[in-house]
Design an enzyme around this catalytic site. Structure first.
Site, PDB file in Angstrom:
ATOM      1  N   CYS A   1       4.736   2.136  -1.422  1.00  0.00           N
ATOM      2  CA  CYS A   1       3.745   1.135  -1.032  1.00  0.00           C
ATOM      3  C   CYS A   1       3.546   0.189  -2.218  1.00  0.00           C
ATOM      4  O   CYS A   1       3.136   0.630  -3.296  1.00  0.00           O
ATOM      5  CB  CYS A   1       2.428   1.808  -0.651  1.00  0.00           C
ATOM      6  N   GLY A   2       3.825  -1.089  -2.005  1.00  0.00           N
ATOM      7  CA  GLY A   2       3.740  -2.054  -3.109  1.00  0.00           C
ATOM      8  C   GLY A   2       2.312  -2.351  -3.520  1.00  0.00           C
ATOM      9  O   GLY A   2       1.976  -2.282  -4.708  1.00  0.00           O
ATOM     10  N   HIS A   3       1.448  -2.666  -2.531  1.00  0.00           N
ATOM     11  CA  HIS A   3       0.064  -2.987  -2.917  1.00  0.00           C
ATOM     12  C   HIS A   3      -0.596  -1.757  -3.519  1.00  0.00           C
ATOM     13  O   HIS A   3      -1.396  -1.851  -4.444  1.00  0.00           O
ATOM     14  CB  HIS A   3      -0.736  -3.516  -1.710  1.00  0.00           C
TER      15      HIS A   3
ATOM     16  N   HIS B   1       7.161  -0.919  10.319  1.00  0.00           N
ATOM     17  CA  HIS B   1       6.385  -2.133  10.048  1.00  0.00           C
ATOM     18  C   HIS B   1       7.083  -3.324  10.719  1.00  0.00           C
ATOM     19  O   HIS B   1       8.312  -3.380  10.748  1.00  0.00           O
ATOM     20  CB  HIS B   1       6.336  -2.442   8.554  1.00  0.00           C
TER      21      HIS B   1
ATOM     22  N   ASP C   1      -1.580  -5.817   7.039  1.00  0.00           N
ATOM     23  CA  ASP C   1      -1.719  -5.782   5.579  1.00  0.00           C
ATOM     24  C   ASP C   1      -2.451  -7.038   5.118  1.00  0.00           C
ATOM     25  O   ASP C   1      -2.018  -8.157   5.415  1.00  0.00           O
ATOM     26  CB  ASP C   1      -0.318  -5.697   4.954  1.00  0.00           C
TER      27      ASP C   1
ATOM     28  N   CYS D   1       2.154  -7.527   1.282  1.00  0.00           N
ATOM     29  CA  CYS D   1       2.937  -6.304   1.478  1.00  0.00           C
ATOM     30  C   CYS D   1       4.119  -6.219   0.490  1.00  0.00           C
ATOM     31  O   CYS D   1       5.120  -6.937   0.642  1.00  0.00           O
ATOM     32  CB  CYS D   1       3.436  -6.195   2.922  1.00  0.00           C
ATOM     33  N   GLY D   2       3.997  -5.314  -0.464  1.00  0.00           N
ATOM     34  CA  GLY D   2       5.028  -5.200  -1.503  1.00  0.00           C
ATOM     35  C   GLY D   2       6.373  -4.747  -0.969  1.00  0.00           C
ATOM     36  O   GLY D   2       7.422  -5.333  -1.291  1.00  0.00           O
ATOM     37  N   THR D   3       6.375  -3.708  -0.125  1.00  0.00           N
ATOM     38  CA  THR D   3       7.657  -3.238   0.414  1.00  0.00           C
ATOM     39  C   THR D   3       8.191  -4.247   1.441  1.00  0.00           C
ATOM     40  O   THR D   3       9.396  -4.453   1.549  1.00  0.00           O
ATOM     41  CB  THR D   3       7.513  -1.835   1.034  1.00  0.00           C
TER      42      THR D   3
HETATM   43  O1  PYC Z   1       2.332  -3.155   0.042  1.00  0.00           O
HETATM   44  O2  PYC Z   1       4.134  -2.023   0.539  1.00  0.00           O
HETATM   45  C1  PYC Z   1       2.981  -2.361   0.765  1.00  0.00           C
HETATM   46  C2  PYC Z   1       2.273  -1.800   1.930  1.00  0.00           C
HETATM   47  C3  PYC Z   1       2.783  -0.984   2.903  1.00  0.00           C
HETATM   48  C4  PYC Z   1       1.745  -0.712   3.793  1.00  0.00           C
HETATM   49  C5  PYC Z   1       0.629  -1.366   3.356  1.00  0.00           C
HETATM   50  N1  PYC Z   1       0.966  -2.018   2.212  1.00  0.00           N
END
Ligand code: PYC
Length: 306
Positions: free
Chosen positions: A85-87, A201, A227, A231-233
């Site tokens: 999870c990026g965030h 997602h 999100d 969303c980092g990923t």
């Molecule tokens: O930031 O990767 C992300 C992420 C995945 C689900 C919620 N945020």
């Protein structure tokens, strides 16, 4: 149980410092599988109302296998355990800085998806160098009832994404309900019709509000919330698409907006096995340092399910 809450571009993260279930030892992917199979009640208890809040992601700290890593972490939402999870990673790095457990500079963190690097620029700004991300299948068309055909790309960025780049509904806050409904329908249809697909997602890419930015996204998460951050990923998966399509060269930085207008800076380098290594920069802020109390007579011990 001590937890620390933060938000990254509006998206909440709850870091669980102690008191989680015993997941044993071994690879984090195996421990994540045990959390998913045997302990979803724990995830519900921590994230559902009234203890948690909508869209919150949990970050359970665990012992890393790789001794170079500052910590191991397993992320989850109320519906699924996430490989990465990026965030949440940005929130975790800022939380560790808040606790005096991470100093400005670079650190490694182990996730079920692999070892990632965080670079703490200051106490709130973090660059995440993610695992190798890649396009899995381009031009995947699904037929959606009442909508017709939708075409997108399946890509991996630590989670599995279906990225829709052309869609008639603009990526604007007033369309959150419509985009959520469309995303759920697309994900359901995709996973039902595409043998072996495990998309969790869905991303709708749109035009940025700010002329300086590259694009704006709406990201539907496994728990059917959107999100608040870009969303980092998901941004990693999108970068893999841009690289694949020759639309962005390595090391060129772009800014991605979320549906609520928060921003990440993104760039990538070529990866060792044909994918890309994304770097995502964003900011997180600590909100609360809390001791959880679990009362024996609480009528909603695992939160509210409806
Ligand atoms: O930031 O990767 C992300 C992420 C995945 C689900 C919620 N945020």
């Amino acid at each position: 149980m001590r937890v620390i809450d933060s938000h990254t571009g509006g998206e909440p993260t709850r870091v669980i410092l102690n008191g989680g279930p015993d997941l044993g030892s071994g690879p984090l992917s195996e421990r994540a599988r045990r959390l998913s199979q045997d302990h979803m009640e724990f995830c519900h208890t921590l994230l559902r109302e009234p203890r948690g809040q909508v869209a919150m992601v949990g970050a359970l700290l665990v012992e890393p296998v790789d001794p170079r890593c500052l910590t191991g972490v397993i992320f989850f939402d109320v519906a699924a355990v996430l490989d990465m999870c990026g965030h949440g990673t940005i929130g975790l790095a800022v939380t560790l800085a808040h606790l005096g457990m991470a100093t400005p500079g670079s650190h490694l963190i182990e996730t079920p998806a692999g070892v990632i690097k965080v670079h703490l620029q200051d106490n709130s700004t973090v660059s995440v160098t993610n695992i190798e991300s890649r396009v899995i299948q381009s031009d995947v068309t699904v037929e959606i009832a009442d909508q017709g055909p939708v075409t997108g790309t399946i890509a991996y960025g630590g989670n599995w994404f279906y990225i829709v780049e052309t869609y008639p509904v603009p990526v604007l806050p007033e369309n959150i309900a419509a985009l959520t409904q469309a995303g759920v329908a697309i994900r359901t249809q995709l996973n039902a019709t595409l043998h072996g697909a495990k998309v969790d997602h869905v991303i709708f890419q749109g035009h940025p509000i700010s002329a300086d930015n590259f694009s704006r996204n709406f990201v539907l998460c496994p728990d059917d919330t959107y999100d608040r951050s870009p969303c980092g990923t998901g941004s990693s998966a999108f970068l893999a698409c841009l690289a694949d399509q020759g639309r962005l060269p390595p090391d060129q930085q772009i800014t991605q907006e979320s549906i609520i207008g928060s921003e990440y800076q993104l760039s990538y380098q070529h990866g060792p096995t044909g994918g890309i290594i994304p770097t995502i920069t964003g900011s997180a802020y600590v909100l609360a340092d809390t001791t959880m109390i679990f009362s024996a007579n609480d009528p909603f011990p695992n939160g509210i399910a409806v």
